[in-house]
Enzyme design. Structure first.
Site, PDB file in Angstrom:
ATOM      1  N   LYS A 143      20.985  10.269 -34.922  1.00  0.00           N
ATOM      2  CA  LYS A 143      20.958   9.461 -33.749  1.00  0.00           C
ATOM      3  C   LYS A 143      20.254  10.326 -32.766  1.00  0.00           C
ATOM      4  CE  LYS A 143      24.291   6.852 -30.981  1.00  0.00           C
ATOM      5  NZ  LYS A 143      24.557   7.876 -29.961  1.00  0.00           N
ATOM      6  N   GLN A 163      29.974  11.322 -38.018  1.00  0.00           N
ATOM      7  CA  GLN A 163      29.053  11.897 -37.211  1.00  0.00           C
ATOM      8  C   GLN A 163      29.097  13.430 -36.940  1.00  0.00           C
ATOM      9  OE1 GLN A 163      28.416  11.790 -32.880  1.00  0.00           O
ATOM     10  NE2 GLN A 163      26.356  10.728 -33.304  1.00  0.00           N
ATOM     11  N   HIS A 201      18.984   5.820 -29.216  1.00  0.00           N
ATOM     12  CA  HIS A 201      19.580   5.370 -27.864  1.00  0.00           C
ATOM     13  C   HIS A 201      18.255   5.349 -27.162  1.00  0.00           C
ATOM     14  CE1 HIS A 201      22.484   6.089 -24.397  1.00  0.00           C
ATOM     15  NE2 HIS A 201      21.699   4.949 -24.283  1.00  0.00           N
ATOM     16  N   CYS A 226      23.405  13.836 -27.687  1.00  0.00           N
ATOM     17  CA  CYS A 226      24.415  13.917 -26.831  1.00  0.00           C
ATOM     18  C   CYS A 226      23.970  15.189 -25.608  1.00  0.00           C
ATOM     19  CB  CYS A 226      25.724  14.546 -27.491  1.00  0.00           C
ATOM     20  SG  CYS A 226      27.026  14.663 -26.235  1.00  0.00           S
ATOM     21  N   PRO A 237      29.171   5.893 -32.407  1.00  0.00           N
ATOM     22  CA  PRO A 237      30.228   7.032 -32.328  1.00  0.00           C
ATOM     23  C   PRO A 237      30.476   7.388 -30.913  1.00  0.00           C
ATOM     24  CG  PRO A 237      28.113   7.885 -32.875  1.00  0.00           C
ATOM     25  CD  PRO A 237      27.949   6.381 -33.038  1.00  0.00           C
ATOM     26  N   MET A 238      31.585   7.338 -30.340  1.00  0.00           N
ATOM     27  CA  MET A 238      32.078   7.704 -29.050  1.00  0.00           C
ATOM     28  C   MET A 238      33.490   8.634 -29.141  1.00  0.00           C
ATOM     29  SD  MET A 238      31.444   3.885 -27.112  1.00  0.00           S
ATOM     30  CE  MET A 238      32.450   3.043 -28.393  1.00  0.00           C
ATOM     31  N   MET A 239      33.085   9.737 -28.506  1.00  0.00           N
ATOM     32  CA  MET A 239      34.069  10.716 -28.302  1.00  0.00           C
ATOM     33  C   MET A 239      35.264  10.183 -27.699  1.00  0.00           C
ATOM     34  SD  MET A 239      33.015  13.875 -29.391  1.00  0.00           S
ATOM     35  CE  MET A 239      33.709  15.391 -28.222  1.00  0.00           C
ATOM     36  N   GLY A 256      22.119   0.992 -27.065  1.00  0.00           N
ATOM     37  CA  GLY A 256      21.805   1.282 -25.830  1.00  0.00           C
ATOM     38  C   GLY A 256      21.886  -0.108 -24.931  1.00  0.00           C
ATOM     39  N   GLY A 257      23.180  -0.183 -24.150  1.00  0.00           N
ATOM     40  CA  GLY A 257      23.035  -1.424 -23.126  1.00  0.00           C
ATOM     41  C   GLY A 257      23.437  -2.760 -23.816  1.00  0.00           C
TER      42      GLY A 257
HETATM   43  C1  LIG Z   1      32.911   7.729 -23.940  1.00  0.00           C
HETATM   44  C2  LIG Z   1      31.806   8.060 -24.951  1.00  0.00           C
HETATM   45  C3  LIG Z   1      31.647   8.991 -25.786  1.00  0.00           C
HETATM   46  C4  LIG Z   1      30.474   9.122 -26.586  1.00  0.00           C
HETATM   47  N1  LIG Z   1      30.302  10.020 -27.527  1.00  0.00           N
HETATM   48  C5  LIG Z   1      29.421  10.145 -28.333  1.00  0.00           C
HETATM   49  C6  LIG Z   1      29.377  11.037 -29.683  1.00  0.00           C
HETATM   50  O1  LIG Z   1      30.363  11.350 -29.946  1.00  0.00           O
HETATM   51  N2  LIG Z   1      28.317  10.910 -30.272  1.00  0.00           N
HETATM   52  C7  LIG Z   1      27.053  10.248 -29.844  1.00  0.00           C
HETATM   53  O2  LIG Z   1      26.193  10.272 -30.670  1.00  0.00           O
HETATM   54  N3  LIG Z   1      27.034   9.583 -29.020  1.00  0.00           N
HETATM   55  C8  LIG Z   1      28.072   9.356 -28.099  1.00  0.00           C
HETATM   56  N4  LIG Z   1      28.047   8.302 -27.104  1.00  0.00           N
HETATM   57  C9  LIG Z   1      26.903   7.551 -26.754  1.00  0.00           C
HETATM   58  C10 LIG Z   1      27.029   6.305 -27.630  1.00  0.00           C
HETATM   59  O3  LIG Z   1      27.123   6.497 -28.825  1.00  0.00           O
HETATM   60  C11 LIG Z   1      25.960   5.265 -27.428  1.00  0.00           C
HETATM   61  O4  LIG Z   1      24.715   5.813 -27.668  1.00  0.00           O
HETATM   62  C12 LIG Z   1      25.690   5.082 -25.734  1.00  0.00           C
HETATM   63  O5  LIG Z   1      27.063   4.818 -25.177  1.00  0.00           O
HETATM   64  C13 LIG Z   1      24.676   4.116 -25.554  1.00  0.00           C
HETATM   65  O6  LIG Z   1      25.257   2.806 -26.121  1.00  0.00           O
HETATM   66  P1  LIG Z   1      25.941   1.556 -25.385  1.00  0.00           P
HETATM   67  O7  LIG Z   1      25.042   1.162 -24.357  1.00  0.00           O
HETATM   68  O8  LIG Z   1      25.973   0.288 -26.490  1.00  0.00           O
HETATM   69  O9  LIG Z   1      27.405   2.118 -24.921  1.00  0.00           O
HETATM   70  C14 LIG Z   1      29.300   8.350 -26.260  1.00  0.00           C
HETATM   71  C15 LIG Z   1      29.461   7.405 -25.254  1.00  0.00           C
HETATM   72  C16 LIG Z   1      30.693   7.081 -24.557  1.00  0.00           C
HETATM   73  C17 LIG Z   1      30.719   6.003 -23.556  1.00  0.00           C
END
Ligand SMILES: Cc1cc2nc3c(=O)[nH]c(=O)nc-3n(C[C@H](O)[C@H](O)[C@H](O)COP(=O)(O)O)c2cc1C
Length: 335
Positions: free
Chosen positions: A130, A61, A162, A91, A8-10, A203-204
């Site tokens: 999460k 979410q 994460h 978050c 999930p990513m805002m 994560g990563g």
């Molecule tokens: C722009 C952005 C918005 C995010 N919004 C949320 C969110 O709404 N809810 C959430 O649980 N995590 C959010 N995250 C975190 C990601 O879900 C994820 O846990 C984090 O980026 C690490 O994973 P990655 O390294 O694969 O990006 C967000 C991350 C980014 C980059």
């Protein structure tokens, strides 16, 4: 059962971006951006919950810490057709802290347990949480294990972790996704101590090689930023991990497959730029990337009406084709 999901990513994983990912893979599991319980209860729920039937399996979410509110949201999620409800306990943003939800809830496992139970009981849907491996000084393994154990007692089986802690003061949300070191070994220890739970690591993670490696230890891999920046990564997920035929073979096929979707969304009154702004990564890292991005994000795209949208989309495709041909002619001349 192997599970691979997009995080999930805002402001990223809205329904249009999720549709792009679904065009590339039928198997990947999708999560919405976080929607807070107050936003859902007092805002335009129909718009916030909207998704395309092809998006299944799709999880909503939620952000919140009031069991009753979350229970009402969970019922709305079931009625809207979601397959799973996920609670955001990861978050670290200031806004989230002031509403008393997000990662600070890791310090209140009983409350999170009540929230999880309330959502599951009210909706009958599978619920997941999460979270991170800790926050501030609450970063011992014992605290993490107690958190997981308390939630698991409610019947929740699915934990998405994460693999870094968060600092509530001093680091921005962006820095909190980069600076605290990744500690996959802590998540692996959780999986060893709670072998019956479904533990997803997040994560990563950037490549299928890393994913394969993690799947030896974990039940699921969740990918965030790499999915957004290079969505075409997902085009061979179905064949690679499930032995299926991939839905598309090339970026061009993916783009062409999106045209009926874009048309239908335009007909329903959606702005062209809102639909395609999350498609810009499709050509990331290959020839034509810039032409694709610039055409889809240029002034013409921002200002076009419903009629002009598809023309701009087709123009973007022909710009990519021209760029690809130009570069290959150039390299032929050099050889
Ligand atoms: C722009 C952005 C918005 C995010 N919004 C949320 C969110 O709404 N809810 C959430 O649980 N995590 C959010 N995250 C975190 C990601 O879900 C994820 O846990 C984090 O980026 C690490 O994973 P990655 O390294 O694969 O990006 C967000 C991350 C980014 C980059």
């Amino acid at each position: 059962m192997i599970r691979i999901s997009v995080a999930p990513m805002m402001d990223r994983t809205d329904r249009h971006f999720r549709f792009l990912i679904r065009t590339l893979s039928r198997r990947v599991r999708l999560y919405t951006e976080m929607i807070t319980a107050p936003a859902l209860l007092h805002g335009d729920a129909r718009r916030l919950l909207r998704f395309h039937p092809l998006e299944h399996p799709i999880a909503l979410q939620l952000g919140g810490s009031e069991p009753e509110d979350l229970a009402r949201c969970a019922v709305m999620a079931r009625e809207a057709g979601y397959d799973e409800i996920n609670l955001n306990v990861g978050c670290p943003s200031e806004r989230v802290q002031s509403g008393s939800f997000g990662v600070c809830l890791m310090g209140e496992p009983q409350r999170v347990a009540e929230c999880m139970r309330a959502m599951a009981d009210a909706s009958g849907l599978p619920v997941s949480v999460k979270h991170r491996i800790g926050f501030d000084d609450h970063d011992s393994y014992d605290e993490l294990a107690r958190f997981v154990e308390t939630i698991a007692q409610t019947g929740c089986r699915h934990f998405i972790v994460h693999a870094r802690k968060a600092w509530l003061k001093g680091l921005s949300p962006k820095e909190n996704r980069e600076k605290p070191p990744l500690r996959y070994n802590v998540v692996a220890r959780l999986k060893r101590d709670f072998p019956d739970l479904d533990i997803a690591v997040n994560g990563g993670i950037k490549t299928w090689e890393e994913t394969e490696n993690h799947l030896r230890t974990f039940d699921e891999v969740m990918i965030g930023r790499q999915a957004y920046d290079s969505p075409f990564l997902f085009a061979d997920l179905d064949s690679r991990f499930f032995g299926d035929v991939d839905p598309v073979r090339t970026r061009e096929e993916a783009a062409l497959a999106l045209i009926p979707y874009v048309k239908s969304e335009l007909e329903q009154g959606e702005r062209f730029s809102s639909i395609v702004r999350h498609f810009t990564g499709l050509y990331a890292g290959v020839r034509g990337a810039k032409a694709w991005r610039q055409t889809l994000c240029g002034d013409a795209a921002r200002n076009c009406g419903a009629d002009g949208g598809i023309k701009i989309f087709e123009k973007a495709l022909s710009e990519v084709a021209r760029e690809t041909a130009r570069t290959s002619n150039f390299s032929e001349q050099l050889t």
